[in-house]
Write an enzyme that holds these catalytic residues in place. Structure first.
Site, PDB file in Angstrom:
ATOM      1  N   ASP A  52    -123.259  67.715 -82.149  1.00  0.00           N
ATOM      2  CA  ASP A  52    -122.822  68.165 -83.562  1.00  0.00           C
ATOM      3  C   ASP A  52    -121.855  67.102 -84.024  1.00  0.00           C
ATOM      4  O   ASP A  52    -121.373  66.062 -83.161  1.00  0.00           O
ATOM      5  CB  ASP A  52    -122.195  69.505 -83.466  1.00  0.00           C
ATOM      6  N   GLU A 111    -122.205  62.387 -87.785  1.00  0.00           N
ATOM      7  CA  GLU A 111    -122.492  61.500 -88.988  1.00  0.00           C
ATOM      8  C   GLU A 111    -121.815  60.280 -88.715  1.00  0.00           C
ATOM      9  O   GLU A 111    -122.468  59.308 -89.362  1.00  0.00           O
ATOM     10  CB  GLU A 111    -122.050  62.285 -90.072  1.00  0.00           C
ATOM     11  N   ASP A 119    -124.387  73.187 -92.201  1.00  0.00           N
ATOM     12  CA  ASP A 119    -123.377  74.433 -92.429  1.00  0.00           C
ATOM     13  C   ASP A 119    -123.960  75.084 -93.785  1.00  0.00           C
ATOM     14  O   ASP A 119    -123.262  74.806 -94.943  1.00  0.00           O
ATOM     15  CB  ASP A 119    -122.054  74.077 -92.618  1.00  0.00           C
TER      16      ASP A 119
HETATM   17  C1  GLC Z   1    -119.856  72.266 -87.346  1.00  0.00           C
HETATM   18  C2  GLC Z   1    -121.336  72.958 -87.047  1.00  0.00           C
HETATM   19  C3  GLC Z   1    -121.482  74.157 -86.821  1.00  0.00           C
HETATM   20  C4  GLC Z   1    -120.528  74.656 -85.874  1.00  0.00           C
HETATM   21  C5  GLC Z   1    -119.092  74.212 -85.927  1.00  0.00           C
HETATM   22  C6  GLC Z   1    -118.264  74.314 -84.587  1.00  0.00           C
HETATM   23  O1  GLC Z   1    -119.384  73.062 -88.452  1.00  0.00           O
HETATM   24  O2  GLC Z   1    -122.062  72.232 -88.107  1.00  0.00           O
HETATM   25  O3  GLC Z   1    -122.646  74.700 -86.601  1.00  0.00           O
HETATM   26  O4  GLC Z   1    -120.455  76.015 -85.399  1.00  0.00           O
HETATM   27  O5  GLC Z   1    -118.995  72.794 -86.074  1.00  0.00           O
HETATM   28  O6  GLC Z   1    -118.611  73.470 -83.582  1.00  0.00           O
END
Ligand code: GLC
Length: 840
Positions: free
Chosen positions: A417, A420, A500
């Site tokens: 995650d 970017e 998100d």
């Molecule tokens: C980011 C991700 C989300 C995750 C969060 C905590 O917002 O997009 O899916 O739960 O980080 O890791």
């Protein structure tokens, strides 16, 4: 013939590509750059143009795929790419020179030597794509390319960009990977940059364009000027590909030839997946699993978000919350539940604290640098963090070794995650553009590069490091990686989700469009957080989301910290029962779904598709099809276009005949009678060339799904996890119609052994005759012995009684008048075998 200067000999061609020559061009359109026509040099695989210091090379990689490179200082851009596979860049097709360009077996390429405007037609002269009269503008390091956008052409692809409609026509987009928490249907840019789009509906058929430039590129699909498609970037190579169809299917297949196919996913990835930010302790994970099993709600995966880690530090475990991490992972695995754990790309900035990812990374000089040469530090979940230099193959290899602990603990997949990359506490949400990355990878000449150039590929190279790391650590296991950011070609390394999103009806609709466009952009394994990440869904919204997710590639329920829970049972037994019915159905459909995954790995055909992928005439259908899609072409899912509205809506089913998935009965006028009572059906065969129009009244517990007449759909007895062996025969549902067939596929579901032949693949065809129908199994390919010990063949749309024979022998057949079926159970054929059903 326009002032053609023939330069002969490969030495001259090579010289042209490397020697800067000519006067300094003014910025502006190419027509202005130098008066008169360009000099032209034919090549075996295409043609070169030179005008002042401007060079343009058009080559045919295959008869249907062209590459166009333009250089502004007398040299072509470097022949290297993060997206396009080296073997494809090296591929070439011999072309036939013409007076104004060249032709291949499939394409005619014409160039106006004054403006360098490019027109590509099919051999009959139908235009596939044509530049405008002023096709190339240069402005400093920036560039703009312009092509005609005919009336009637629709634009798809570009990954999971938003926009409110599936069609991207009339809109503009920017490629800049962005942590877009709280995005809505008009937010742009968001997480991914997939600079590939498909034009559908032009006179020469569908075509694709990949603009292989990692900078902050942009696309304008008839927004500024309705008849013009423009694209450009602030810097970087002008290097793009035109992929001819004429069908959308051919474009997508060829695009995935260029940029790679998504590897076959482990079968468990197709099961139901439960996530939450965060399941914060081993006890909570155990309780969760118990509830699923107690409720008889199938599940294959539980996801661990950042709180399983010690203070959000990647590659650590919070030993208070998970005192025996390995133990709970094993306990889950024994219960048929895999664990996927998050491991964000950032590494906590913890010098001299015994944190191995930091220490070993610094020792190897594997982190991105700031412009002043120091290691760049920015805040993310763990606090101050450093960032692996993923464009360096050495850094990638080092990064991959960090997964050893998680794999040794039994974790089955990794979630990348924030890649970017997301950086907190800064208005740009990412690192400074003058940060320094090192490129030492693929066929690029080794060099330093600014973040402005690397930003959009950073996430993809993060997943590449993870994927390669997992494959190195476990060479015989399929690597499962989920990513938020990526670039063209990222499907080679990871599945993806749309980030998100929010718990709104609008987002459910957006998710459908995003997953369809991801599939058309090579990312066949798309997901969107089921229920919405933020906000908390109403019971009805969550139930509808479950229903639709049932027919999408990756089905993961996920929600943010501090939001209402969205596990399947949260809204009480009635909602739970509906949700369970759908998830059960997904597990019954697993053989169909898995065969689609196999097909995707081999061909690039998406798993979830726009209806026009398999039924091109659907593009002009007279219904609002904004929520319709297919799962592998044979199943058409038709949710209400306005899901929050109780008003009835029309569903258009393309010509050829359809069955109601839920009742198994025909809905076309051709195959029989007995329309599903739940469908307010007004089946008319007519103007649309056999299109069927149905009127549906929305009901929360019903999602209209139709099966193509001619489909053969494999299904299995219900299991609670893909780890469980189904108890009973494989069911083959035969829906008689034209072009009747289907595919069976099985392997061990998780290892790489299928690549060595340990799979079972078998096609089944059907032929409708005067007397009944015959169902023919082809020879089974591969060495794998599938789980089924018997096959129950069920023919739908059957009226009256009947009998069955297998070869020359009678086999017991049972006709079911109420359900309009006839069925027979046989031993699984491995050689060509025909079962014939005859009417009495
Ligand atoms: C980011 C991700 C989300 C995750 C969060 C905590 O917002 O997009 O899916 O739960 O980080 O890791």
């Amino acid at each position: 013939m326009v002032g053609k200067t023939m330069l002969l000999g490969s030495a001259m061609i090579a010289a042209m590509a490397t020697t800067p020559v000519g006067a300094q061009p003014r910025d502006g359109s190419i027509a202005d750059v130098a008066a008169g026509a360009a000099s032209v040099t034919p090549r075996e695989d295409g043609i070169d143009y030179r005008k002042g210091r401007l060079v343009m090379r058009i080559t045919a990689l295959t008869d249907s795929v062209l590459r166009i490179r333009i250089g502004r200082d007398g040299t072509l851009p470097e022949d290297a790419s993060w997206a396009v596979l080296p073997a494809m860049r090296a591929a070439w097709a011999r072309v036939t020179p013409t007076s104004d360009g060249f032709r291949t077996d499939a394409l005619v390429v014409k160039v106006d030597a004054k403006t360098l405007a490019l027109t590509v037609t099919d051999p009959a002269g139908k235009v596939i794509t044509a530049d405008t009269a002023q096709p190339i503008d240069l402005d400093g390091t920036a560039f703009t390319l312009r092509k005609a956008l005919p009336i009637g052409e629709h634009i798809y692809g570009l990954g999971d960009k938003t926009g409110g409609t599936l069609d991207r026509r009339g809109k503009t987009f920017v490629d800049w990977n962005t942590d877009a928490y709280g995005f809505d249907s008009s937010t742009d840019p968001i997480y991914k940059s997939i600079p590939f789009f498909i034009g559908v509906g032009g006179e020469g058929g569908s075509y694709g364009v990949l603009l292989d430039n990692t900078w902050r590129t942009w696309f304008d699909f008839g927004h500024k000027a309705a008849d013009t498609l423009a694209m450009g970037g602030p810097d970087g190579p002008i290097d793009y590909y035109i992929i001819a169809g004429p069908t959308t299917r051919e474009v997508v297949r060829r695009y995935t030839d260029l940029t790679g196919k998504a590897p076959l996913a482990p079968q468990w990835a197709l099961g139901y997946q439960q996530s939450r930010w965060s399941y914060g302790s081993a006890d909570e994970v155990r309780r969760l699993a118990e509830t699923f099993r107690k409720d008889r709600f199938p599940i294959d995966v539980i996801w661990l978000d950042i709180d399983y880690q010690d203070r959000n530090r990647p590659f650590t475990i919070d030993r208070k919350a998970f005192p025996d991490f390995k133990g709970v992972v094993k306990q889950m695995r024994d219960d048929g539940i895999r664990i996927v754990a998050i491991a964000d790309l950032h590494v906590a900035d913890l010098p001299n604290q015994g944190y191995a990812p930091y220490d070993s990374g610094v020792a190897g000089n594997h982190f991105v640098h700031a412009a002043d040469g120091s290691v760049y530090v920015g805040p993310v979940w763990p606090g101050p963090s450093v960032f692996p230099d993923f464009t360096d193959a050495g850094a990638r290899a080092w990064y991959g070794t960090n997964f050893k602990g998680l794999l040794d603990d039994g974790v089955s997949g990794i979630w990348n995650d924030m890649n970017e990359p997301a950086i907190f506490d800064t208005p740009t949400k990412t690192m400074p553009l003058d940060n320094i990355h090192h490129i030492a990878s693929d066929q690029f000449a080794p060099r330093d590069a600014t973040h402005a150039e690397i930003h959009n590929v950073y996430g993809m190279e993060n997943t590449r490091a993870t994927y390669d790391g997992l494959r190195t650590l476990r060479p015989n296991e399929r690597a499962f990686v989920m990513t938020r950011a990526s670039y063209a070609g990222g499907q080679r390394y990871a599945v993806t989700w749309t980030g998100d999103n929010s718990a709104t009806w609008d987002h459910l609709k957006l998710a459908v469009h995003q997953m369809i466009n991801l599939g058309l952009s090579g990312f066949s394994y798309g997901a969107a957080d089921v229920g919405g990440f933020t906000g908390g869904p109403s019971p009805e919204l969550l139930t509808r989301w479950f229903e639709i997710a049932t027919f999408t590639p990756i089905f993961r329920d996920h929600s943010a910290k501090g939001t209402p829970r969205v596990e399947p049972w949260v809204d009480g037994p009635e909602q739970l029962a509906i949700r369970r019915r759908f998830v059960d159905e997904r597990y019954r459909l697993m053989p169909y779904l898995y065969a689609l995954a196999d097909q995707n790995a081999r061909t690039g055909d998406p798993i979830m598709r726009p209806v026009f992928y398999d039924y091109p005439q659907a593009i002009g259908a007279s219904c609002d099809q904004s929520m319709s899609f297919t799962l592998g072409g044979d199943l058409l899912i038709a949710p209400p276009p306005h899901m929050e509205s109780p008003q009835s809506y029309d569903v258009c089913l393309p010509a050829g005949g359809w069955y109601d998935y839920w009742t198994g009965k025909p809905v076309s006028g051709t195959g029989g009678n007995g329309l599903d009572a739940g469908v307010q059906a007004e089946a008319r065969t007519g103007a649309g060339g056999g299109e069927i129009k149905l009127t549906e009244t929305p009901a929360l517990d019903r999602l209209p799904v139709f099966v193509r007449a001619g489909a053969i759909v494999p299904r299995q007895p219900l299991v609670q996890s893909t780890a469980e062996t189904p108890d009973g025969p494989l069911e083959l549902d035969v829906y008689p119609g034209d072009d009747c067939g289907g595919t069976l596929y099985a392997d061990d579901g998780h290892s790489m052994a299928y690549q060595g032949g340990a799979y079972a693949r078998q096609t089944v065809r059907c032929t409708v005759t005067d007397k009944g129908i015959s169902v023919t199994f082809g020879k089974r390919q591969g060495s794998f012995a599938p789980w089924w010990q018997a096959v129950r063949v069920v023919v739908h749309g059957w009226q009256g009684k009947g009998s069955a024979t297998l070869g020359n022998n009678d086999v017991p057949a049972s006709a079911d008048a109420a359900n309009e079926t006839i069925s027979a159970t046989i031993a699984p054929p491995t050689t060509e075998t025909t079962v014939t059903f005859a009417k009495d």
